[in-house]
Design an enzyme around this catalytic site. Structure first.
Site, PDB file in Angstrom:
ATOM      1  N   THR A  33       0.817  -1.208   0.000  1.00  0.00           N
ATOM      2  CA  THR A  33       0.000   0.000   0.000  1.00  0.00           C
ATOM      3  C   THR A  33       0.856   1.265   0.000  1.00  0.00           C
ATOM      4  O   THR A  33       1.884   1.339   0.681  1.00  0.00           O
ATOM      5  CB  THR A  33      -0.925   0.008   1.225  1.00  0.00           C
ATOM      6  OG1 THR A  33      -1.727  -1.165   1.202  1.00  0.00           O
ATOM      7  CG2 THR A  33      -1.816   1.226   1.240  1.00  0.00           C
ATOM      8  N   SER A  60      -6.238  -0.613  -2.475  1.00  0.00           N
ATOM      9  CA  SER A  60      -6.742  -1.840  -3.084  1.00  0.00           C
ATOM     10  C   SER A  60      -6.367  -1.950  -4.557  1.00  0.00           C
ATOM     11  O   SER A  60      -6.217  -3.045  -5.091  1.00  0.00           O
ATOM     12  CB  SER A  60      -8.271  -1.903  -2.932  1.00  0.00           C
ATOM     13  OG  SER A  60      -8.630  -2.000  -1.567  1.00  0.00           O
ATOM     14  N   GLU A 105      -3.758 -15.322   2.434  1.00  0.00           N
ATOM     15  CA  GLU A 105      -3.883 -14.091   3.210  1.00  0.00           C
ATOM     16  C   GLU A 105      -5.340 -13.874   3.622  1.00  0.00           C
ATOM     17  O   GLU A 105      -5.642 -13.559   4.778  1.00  0.00           O
ATOM     18  CB  GLU A 105      -3.394 -12.894   2.405  1.00  0.00           C
ATOM     19  CG  GLU A 105      -3.549 -11.562   3.133  1.00  0.00           C
ATOM     20  CD  GLU A 105      -3.057 -10.372   2.333  1.00  0.00           C
ATOM     21  OE1 GLU A 105      -3.257  -9.235   2.790  1.00  0.00           O
ATOM     22  OE2 GLU A 105      -2.472 -10.577   1.250  1.00  0.00           O
ATOM     23  N   GLY A 141     -24.007  -3.391  27.743  1.00  0.00           N
ATOM     24  CA  GLY A 141     -24.412  -2.076  28.233  1.00  0.00           C
ATOM     25  C   GLY A 141     -23.227  -1.132  28.341  1.00  0.00           C
ATOM     26  O   GLY A 141     -22.301  -1.169  27.529  1.00  0.00           O
TER      27      GLY A 141
END
Length: 377
Positions: free
Chosen positions: A129, A135, A240, A337
């Protein structure tokens, strides 16, 4: 969770992993998050325990174990205690970096690099990247040009898992009109690491920017053949993505277990949370979804072992399991919660750690597009 995937030898291995996790992982989770880095000693301890580099052949110091079920057990046991950052680091080493080396390294390269993946002495990273290319890797600008007896690499990479600690980095570069892979080793002049990136989750997983300023690498650091980078990437993506899918599945199973335990103990209006119909039905739905998902993941693992796992099935697994992981964790936080929003509870840490799962390894939208094109071609 019930599964017929594992045999006696795998369960024996699980006991070894569980002991390692209890001794070396659980006591250190909070400190790793604070320092935003996992100790190298943990990698060395995992190496001594025989948990790393399982697929490395015996001639290079490994056990030569290609049955992926052992790797899956390691992921399941790490997820059981919420150690997502460690799981990410181990998976980057074994499912990505090591996978490329096992496929494409020469015998001489294997002799140099593989033993450290078994002992834990070598931490690897893969640099694909870039600030302007994620991508769509065809858009990268990092380049390698011939230079005497080697190559000169120039460019920058970002979001690199294990980028700070990495001893070697597989760099995806442009070579003219094609793409190639090179191994850049720690200490090579011109190779520098930028800041340790401050992420939303996976706090203990070191992630970095890397820079390559006229970095000279010798010809023997070319991985595979010139111009085959994209082809190699396509060959390695199924494992991967299977690894990411298993991480998502393992996390979903762990969070479901934590949440069921919590609602059985927590009371409101004089009753256990588990005794109210809406939470009970939600958890029943999630239990069903998680068990159905596990059956598909188990099938994919068997197919990987048999050499028949397709890129399309790996894309299905990655997108499905990580989407389910999100659904389970979101419900887990809700049913905890206010405590579900407190980082002292593992469900809260799982919530922030899991978000990237639907992004890296190929965004889930791209996984869906892969499946759609296969379906409708």
């Amino acid at each position: 969770m019930e599964s017929d995937l594992f045999e006696a030898d795998h369960e024996e291995f699980r006991g070894i992993v569980r002991e390692f996790v209890s001794r070396e992982v659980e006591p250190n989770l909070e400190r790793w998050d604070e320092q935003r880095e996992i100790d190298r000693d943990t990698w060395l301890a995992a190496g001594r325990q025989g948990l790393l580099g399982l697929a490395v052949p015996e001639e290079f110091g490994g056990p030569g174990e290609t049955d992926y079920r052992y790797r899956m057990i390691l992921q399941l046991e790490i997820a059981r205690v919420g150690a997502s950052s460690l799981q990410s680091g181990f998976s980057t080493n074994d499912d990505i970096v090591l996978n490329y080396l096992l496929r494409h390294a020469t015998p001489e390269q294997s002799k140099r690099w593989l033993p450290g993946f078994v002992t834990g002495e070598t931490i690897g990273a893969i640099a694909m990247t870039e600030p302007g290319a994620g991508s769509d890797l065809r858009g990268i600008t990092t380049s390698a040009v011939p230079d005497g007896d080697g190559w000169l690499i120039s460019g920058s990479k970002t979001f690199i898992t294990s980028g700070i600690l990495a001893d070697l980095v597989i760099v995806f570069t442009r070579t003219g009109d094609s793409f190639s892979l090179f191994v850049v080793e720690d200490g090579t002049p011109g190779f520098t690491r930028g800041r340790k990136l401050d992420k939303v989750g996976l706090r203990a997983q070191d992630t970095a920017e890397l820079s390559f300023d006229q970095v000279h690498v010798p010809a023997e650091n070319l991985l595979g053949e010139v111009g085959q980078g994209l082809a190699y990437l396509k060959q390695s993506l199924p494992l991967e993505r299977l690894g990411i899918a298993i991480a998502g599945q393992a996390s979903a199973e762990a969070v479901l277990c934590w949440t069921v335990d919590y609602v059985k103990e927590r009371t409101a209006f004089g009753r256990r949370i588990a005794d109210f119909q809406v939470p009970a039905h939600k958890l029943a739905h999630l239990r069903t979804a998680v068990e159905v998902s596990r059956a598909y993941i188990d099938r994919c693992v068997r197919e990987w072992n048999a050499g028949t796992l397709t890129p399309v099935d790996a894309a299905k697994a990655k997108a499905w399991a990580t989407d389910l992981q999100h659904e389970v964790i979101d419900a887990g936080v809700q049913l905890h919660g206010g405590y579900g929003y407190m980082l002292e509870y593992p469900v809260a840490r799982a919530y922030i750690d899991a978000r990237v799962q639907r992004i890296y390894g190929g965004a889930n939208e791209i996984m869906t597009d892969i499946v759609a094109k296969d379906l409708l071609r």
